[in-house]
Design a protein around this motif. Structure first.
Motif, PDB file in Angstrom:
ATOM      1  N   LEU A 121       0.785  -1.234   0.000  1.00 40.62           N
ATOM      2  CA  LEU A 121       0.000   0.000   0.000  1.00 40.62           C
ATOM      3  C   LEU A 121       0.822   1.291   0.000  1.00 40.62           C
ATOM      4  N   ARG A 122       2.088   1.167   0.248  1.00 38.32           N
ATOM      5  CA  ARG A 122       2.929   2.371   0.253  1.00 38.32           C
ATOM      6  C   ARG A 122       2.839   3.164  -1.054  1.00 38.32           C
ATOM      7  N   PRO A 123       2.867   2.519  -2.230  1.00 35.00           N
ATOM      8  CA  PRO A 123       2.762   3.293  -3.471  1.00 35.00           C
ATOM      9  C   PRO A 123       1.472   4.095  -3.566  1.00 35.00           C
ATOM     10  N   LEU A 124       0.428   3.640  -2.889  1.00 37.13           N
ATOM     11  CA  LEU A 124      -0.870   4.317  -2.960  1.00 37.13           C
ATOM     12  C   LEU A 124      -1.022   5.407  -1.905  1.00 37.13           C
ATOM     13  N   LEU A 125      -0.288   5.292  -0.802  1.00 32.94           N
ATOM     14  CA  LEU A 125      -0.563   6.143   0.353  1.00 32.94           C
ATOM     15  C   LEU A 125       0.562   7.063   0.797  1.00 32.94           C
ATOM     16  N   SER A 126       1.812   6.712   0.529  1.00 35.31           N
ATOM     17  CA  SER A 126       2.916   7.402   1.194  1.00 35.31           C
ATOM     18  C   SER A 126       3.060   8.877   0.845  1.00 35.31           C
ATOM     19  N   ASP A 127       2.710   9.283  -0.367  1.00 32.08           N
ATOM     20  CA  ASP A 127       2.950  10.665  -0.784  1.00 32.08           C
ATOM     21  C   ASP A 127       1.689  11.530  -0.827  1.00 32.08           C
ATOM     22  N   HIS A 215      -3.861  -3.349  11.653  1.00 25.32           N
ATOM     23  CA  HIS A 215      -4.153  -2.005  11.177  1.00 25.32           C
ATOM     24  C   HIS A 215      -2.798  -1.328  11.032  1.00 25.32           C
ATOM     25  N   VAL A 216      -2.433  -0.999   9.804  1.00 31.54           N
ATOM     26  CA  VAL A 216      -1.112  -0.452   9.515  1.00 31.54           C
ATOM     27  C   VAL A 216      -1.225   1.015   9.129  1.00 31.54           C
ATOM     28  N   ILE A 217      -0.530   1.862   9.872  1.00 33.32           N
ATOM     29  CA  ILE A 217      -0.488   3.296   9.586  1.00 33.32           C
ATOM     30  C   ILE A 217       0.783   3.576   8.788  1.00 33.32           C
ATOM     31  N   ILE A 218       0.631   4.250   7.658  1.00 28.14           N
ATOM     32  CA  ILE A 218       1.763   4.552   6.785  1.00 28.14           C
ATOM     33  C   ILE A 218       2.048   6.043   6.807  1.00 28.14           C
ATOM     34  N   ALA A 219       3.313   6.389   7.045  1.00 28.19           N
ATOM     35  CA  ALA A 219       3.742   7.790   7.042  1.00 28.19           C
ATOM     36  C   ALA A 219       5.052   7.879   6.269  1.00 28.19           C
ATOM     37  N   ASN A 220       4.968   8.296   5.010  1.00 23.73           N
ATOM     38  CA  ASN A 220       6.125   8.383   4.124  1.00 23.73           C
ATOM     39  C   ASN A 220       6.804   7.018   3.999  1.00 23.73           C
ATOM     40  N   ASP A 221       8.055   6.898   4.486  1.00 20.34           N
ATOM     41  CA  ASP A 221       8.789   5.641   4.322  1.00 20.34           C
ATOM     42  C   ASP A 221       8.791   4.803   5.592  1.00 20.34           C
ATOM     43  N   LYS A 222       7.844   5.068   6.503  1.00 22.28           N
ATOM     44  CA  LYS A 222       7.760   4.328   7.765  1.00 22.28           C
ATOM     45  C   LYS A 222       6.335   3.824   7.970  1.00 22.28           C
ATOM     46  N   TYR A 223       6.191   2.897   8.910  1.00 21.25           N
ATOM     47  CA  TYR A 223       4.849   2.427   9.203  1.00 21.25           C
ATOM     48  C   TYR A 223       4.740   1.975  10.662  1.00 21.25           C
ATOM     49  N   PHE A 224       3.501   1.906  11.144  1.00 24.86           N
ATOM     50  CA  PHE A 224       3.193   1.446  12.488  1.00 24.86           C
ATOM     51  C   PHE A 224       2.162   0.356  12.383  1.00 24.86           C
ATOM     52  N   SER A 225       2.411  -0.782  13.025  1.00 30.74           N
ATOM     53  CA  SER A 225       1.500  -1.914  12.983  1.00 30.74           C
ATOM     54  C   SER A 225       0.839  -2.107  14.341  1.00 30.74           C
ATOM     55  N   PHE A 226      -0.496  -2.142  14.352  1.00 27.76           N
ATOM     56  CA  PHE A 226      -1.230  -2.436  15.577  1.00 27.76           C
ATOM     57  C   PHE A 226      -0.868  -3.829  16.077  1.00 27.76           C
ATOM     58  N   ALA A 227      -0.780  -4.794  15.159  1.00 30.33           N
ATOM     59  CA  ALA A 227      -0.488  -6.176  15.545  1.00 30.33           C
ATOM     60  C   ALA A 227       0.900  -6.297  16.154  1.00 30.33           C
ATOM     61  N   ASP A 228       1.899  -5.656  15.530  1.00 27.92           N
ATOM     62  CA  ASP A 228       3.268  -5.730  16.034  1.00 27.92           C
ATOM     63  C   ASP A 228       3.395  -5.109  17.414  1.00 27.92           C
ATOM     64  N   ASN A 229       2.493  -4.169  17.719  1.00 26.86           N
ATOM     65  CA  ASN A 229       2.552  -3.470  19.008  1.00 26.86           C
ATOM     66  C   ASN A 229       1.468  -3.934  19.971  1.00 26.86           C
TER      67      ASN A 229
END
Length: 232
Positions: A121-127, A215-229
């Motif tokens: 999803l990064r290509p769709l969301l990051s910029d 639930h993955v939050i994408i911010a530029n070249d980084k991301y935050f995962s609800f599952a990982d946390n």
């Protein structure tokens, strides 16, 4: 006599130091980012070579190509020596590089970890300069059956149509879903609304035996995962 502050034109450099010649005879890895950018720029301005101009442009982007890649044509034209044609050339070259990097990652078809969601999803969301909320619909092997944009412009509980999400999941014969949205601000910290939306969809999915995996939050070249946390 030439003043010490004057810059020597690239045409007077030795061939082994000229960016184009270095690229041609020594290969692309022999030139620096500034020299690559100088090749695109072509010519500098009085008292500043194309390489010096390139260094100045890169410095304004903290010497990060990712940050430079987000610069608009109008922003690039603020630099003395960069007209519309050069600005478009720079922006187009960086966009080609970005698309090349995304092509392979965007071909992800199975979600095994949070990074797979990011790559897909990064290509769709990051910029994007606005928020968008997307859903990935998965089968029992975690293969992506469908990806769909749910909303644009901001994420709140009132904007999430739970019935539509679950209807699409049933129509796709999905047994699991992954939520994702972007934060144009660059922050990765999930908001209260982010957490509420996640909880709302988890409750709805449980009633239909459709698991919300992440639930993955994408911010530029980084991301935050609800599952990982451990938030889901």
């Amino acid at each position: 006599m030439q003043a010490e502050t004057d810059s020597i034109s690239i045409k007077h450099w030795s061939d082994e130091d000229k960016p184009r010649e270095k690229f041609l005879y020594k290969g692309p890895f022999s030139v620096s980012n500034a020299e690559l950018l100088a090749i695109l720029i072509g010519t500098g301005v009085k008292q500043e070579t194309a390489v010096d101009l390139a260094k100045r442009i890169l410095k304004a982007s903290n010497n990060k190509l990712e940050q430079l890649g987000n610069a608009s044509v109008n922003h690039l034209m603020n630099f003395k020596g960069i007209g519309r044609a050069k600005a478009v050339t720079i922006a187009a070259a960086l966009e080609i590089g970005r698309r090349r990097g995304y092509e392979k990652k965007a071909s992800v078809t199975r979600i095994a970890k949070s990074e797979d969601v990011f790559d897909l999803l990064r290509p769709l969301l990051s910029d994007l300069l606005h928020e968008e909320f997307w859903i990935l619909y998965l089968n029992n092997s975690n293969q992506v059956l469908k990806k769909a944009r749910l909303s644009m412009g901001g994420i709140t509980g009132t904007l999430v149509d739970t019935r539509l999400v679950m209807k699409q999941a049933l129509q796709a014969n999905a047994v699991a879903i992954v939520l994702s949205h972007n934060h144009p601000s660059g922050t990765l910290k999930p908001s209260r609304s982010d957490k509420n939306v996640t909880k709302k969809l988890c409750v709805a999915g449980k009633a239909l035996d459709i698991k919300v995996l992440d639930h993955v939050i994408i911010a530029n070249d980084k991301y935050f995962s609800f599952a990982d946390n451990n938030l889901i």
